[in-house]
Design a protein around this motif. Structure first.
Motif, mmCIF file in Angstrom:
data_model
loop_
_atom_site.group_PDB
_atom_site.id
_atom_site.type_symbol
_atom_site.label_atom_id
_atom_site.label_comp_id
_atom_site.label_asym_id
_atom_site.label_seq_id
_atom_site.Cartn_x
_atom_site.Cartn_y
_atom_site.Cartn_z
ATOM 1 N N GLN A 208 31.808 42.631 19.325
ATOM 2 C CA GLN A 208 32.154 41.434 20.094
ATOM 3 C C GLN A 208 33.552 40.919 19.762
ATOM 4 O O GLN A 208 34.247 40.370 20.621
ATOM 5 C CB GLN A 208 31.119 40.337 19.839
ATOM 6 N N LEU A 211 35.784 43.039 21.776
ATOM 7 C CA LEU A 211 35.616 42.690 23.189
ATOM 8 C C LEU A 211 36.371 41.406 23.501
ATOM 9 O O LEU A 211 37.064 41.307 24.526
ATOM 10 C CB LEU A 211 34.133 42.530 23.519
ATOM 11 N N THR A 215 39.785 40.685 26.147
ATOM 12 C CA THR A 215 39.560 39.829 27.317
ATOM 13 C C THR A 215 40.745 38.912 27.573
ATOM 14 O O THR A 215 41.098 38.079 26.730
ATOM 15 C CB THR A 215 38.284 38.991 27.121
ATOM 16 N N PRO A 265 32.942 46.128 27.984
ATOM 17 C CA PRO A 265 34.268 46.673 27.666
ATOM 18 C C PRO A 265 34.940 47.386 28.842
ATOM 19 O O PRO A 265 36.171 47.330 28.982
ATOM 20 C CB PRO A 265 33.975 47.647 26.522
ATOM 21 N N SER A 268 36.512 44.737 30.983
ATOM 22 C CA SER A 268 37.655 44.042 30.391
ATOM 23 C C SER A 268 38.946 44.825 30.611
ATOM 24 O O SER A 268 40.026 44.243 30.723
ATOM 25 C CB SER A 268 37.417 43.769 28.899
ATOM 26 N N VAL A 293 32.496 39.805 32.273
ATOM 27 C CA VAL A 293 32.608 39.810 30.816
ATOM 28 C C VAL A 293 31.997 38.552 30.216
ATOM 29 O O VAL A 293 31.252 38.605 29.233
ATOM 30 C CB VAL A 293 34.081 39.958 30.389
ATOM 31 N N TRP A 321 33.060 36.956 18.751
ATOM 32 C CA TRP A 321 33.617 36.975 20.113
ATOM 33 C C TRP A 321 34.729 35.929 20.240
ATOM 34 O O TRP A 321 35.806 36.203 20.769
ATOM 35 C CB TRP A 321 32.477 36.711 21.098
ATOM 36 N N ALA A 352 39.279 47.290 24.038
ATOM 37 C CA ALA A 352 38.047 47.550 24.784
ATOM 38 C C ALA A 352 37.439 48.890 24.391
ATOM 39 O O ALA A 352 36.209 49.023 24.269
ATOM 40 C CB ALA A 352 38.336 47.517 26.284
ATOM 41 N N SER A 355 35.712 48.503 21.088
ATOM 42 C CA SER A 355 34.444 47.788 21.283
ATOM 43 C C SER A 355 33.383 48.718 21.865
ATOM 44 O O SER A 355 32.232 48.739 21.404
ATOM 45 C CB SER A 355 34.657 46.587 22.211
#
Length: 365
Positions: A208, A211, A215, A265, A268, A293, A321, A352, A355
């Motif tokens: 996370q 990720l 983002t 992922p 993203s 996402v 996250w 990504a 992740s």
């Protein structure tokens, strides 16, 4: 599944989202109006979201230790109303930033405890659906808030007037929350704090983190349209509308197949491509992809964390996250200021892939 309680808590979130998504729909443009740069906007929303998640390292275990859950939920929603009320009187970028940070902290305080209640209401076989129903109602409120803000800006109301109008649904949320508490009969099992050290939780949290780093925050997409404030709010509204069906769909997919944790992922990377393009249609596509996402973070990630434990596990996963969002928001805002969007895309894509690799290992172990 205690559907009545899930729906009541969903209504609370609907009204609360009306409050704070109305605020967030105009806050980036308001910061620009007060003289903020793209890097500052990215920093504020990156740090704000990170605070809203990272503080859950503390608030999640504390909620488990106390075992009450409802008190933290009430305090969190009350502080949120107070923070948005403060924005009505804020007059410089740092005052606005501080109140955004306070609003995000209120979310950190209430969310692990509230999610533990939702998990208990859903039961072992329907956690994905419980979080999906809750998140979809939550997003209806987000749509209402973003739509209200967009229309008010279009008709030349000021951001401060939007903040003031947003307070009514926030106060209503507190009233509905009391009804949910008084009629629920639900008290989640007190778990202690050991869940945060579970290796599976930490591994999923690491995925996370990357990720979140991959983002591109929607505030940076909105910054590109800040010259036309209502259009930037319309972009935000698009994301909020898309998240309603996406939340329900991802909750359903997760309950059927745990490999749904691999979804985010991939999207993203597409989000980063839309952001780097900068064309108006690409930005609106990016708003929808952003919702894939974020609905994943609100539904799939929470259901996966709840499998491992209580509020502590939810707090750890969400905090990781949020830390990724903080790093990414500041970095991508800086790269936007210096015109290096190609580097933003490469950074997001690499994050990504990392992740996805971490998540893939979890699904095959």
């Amino acid at each position: 599944m205690n559907l009545r309680l899930i729906l009541l808590l969903g209504l609370v979130s609907l009204l609360a989202d009306w409050l704070y998504e109305g605020m967030r729909s105009v806050a980036p443009q308001y910061l620009v109006e007060l003289g903020a740069s793209a890097a500052f906007v990215g920093f504020v929303f990156g740090l704000g979201d990170a605070l809203g998640y990272a503080a859950r390292f503390i608030t999640g275990p504390l909620a488990d230790r106390r075992g009450g859950y409802w008190l933290e939920t009430f305090l969190g929603y009350a502080i949120q109303v107070a923070a948005v009320a403060g924005l009505v009187f804020a007059r410089d970028v740092w005052q606005v930033a501080a109140l955004i940070f306070l609003e995000r902290f209120s979310k950190a305080l209430r969310t692990p405890a509230r999610d533990a209640i939702i998990s208990a209401a859903g039961g072992p076989g329907a956690r994905g659906r419980a979080f999906g129903i809750h998140a979809s109602l939550d997003q209806i409120g987000a749509i209402a808030g973003a739509l209200m803000a967009t229309l008010m800006l279009y008709y030349s109301y000021t951001p401060r007037q939007v903040f003031l109008a947003s307070l009514a649904p926030g106060l209503a949320a507190l009233a509905v929350l009391y009804i949910a508490y008084a009629t629920s009969g639900i008290k989640p099992e007190r778990r202690g704090v050991r869940q945060s050290a579970d290796p599976s939780v930490l591994k999923f949290g690491a995925a996370q983190l990357f990720l979140g780093l991959s983002t591109i925050h929607i505030s940076l997409l909105m910054y590109k349209l800040s010259g036309v404030p209502w259009l930037a709010s319309l972009l935000y509204l698009t994301a909020m509308v898309a998240e309603v069906p996406l939340s329900l769909l991802q909750g359903h997919l997760y309950d059927r197949d745990a490999r749904a944790i691999l979804i985010a992922p991939v999207f993203s990377v597409l989000l980063a491509a839309c952001y780097a393009s900068g064309a108006l249609p690409a930005l609106f596509v990016g708003a929808v992809v952003y919702s894939v996402v974020t609905s994943y973070a609100d539904v799939v990630a929470k259901a996966q964390a709840a499998r491992a434990g209580g509020a502590a596990s939810l707090g750890v996963v969400n905090a990781m996250w949020g830390l990724g969002l903080l790093i990414g928001g500041t970095l991508y805002g800086y790269l936007q200021d210096v015109g290096a969007l190609h580097l933003a895309f490469v950074t997001a894509a690499v994050s990504a892939i990392i992740s996805l690799a971490l998540l893939w290992r979890q699904t095959t172990s």
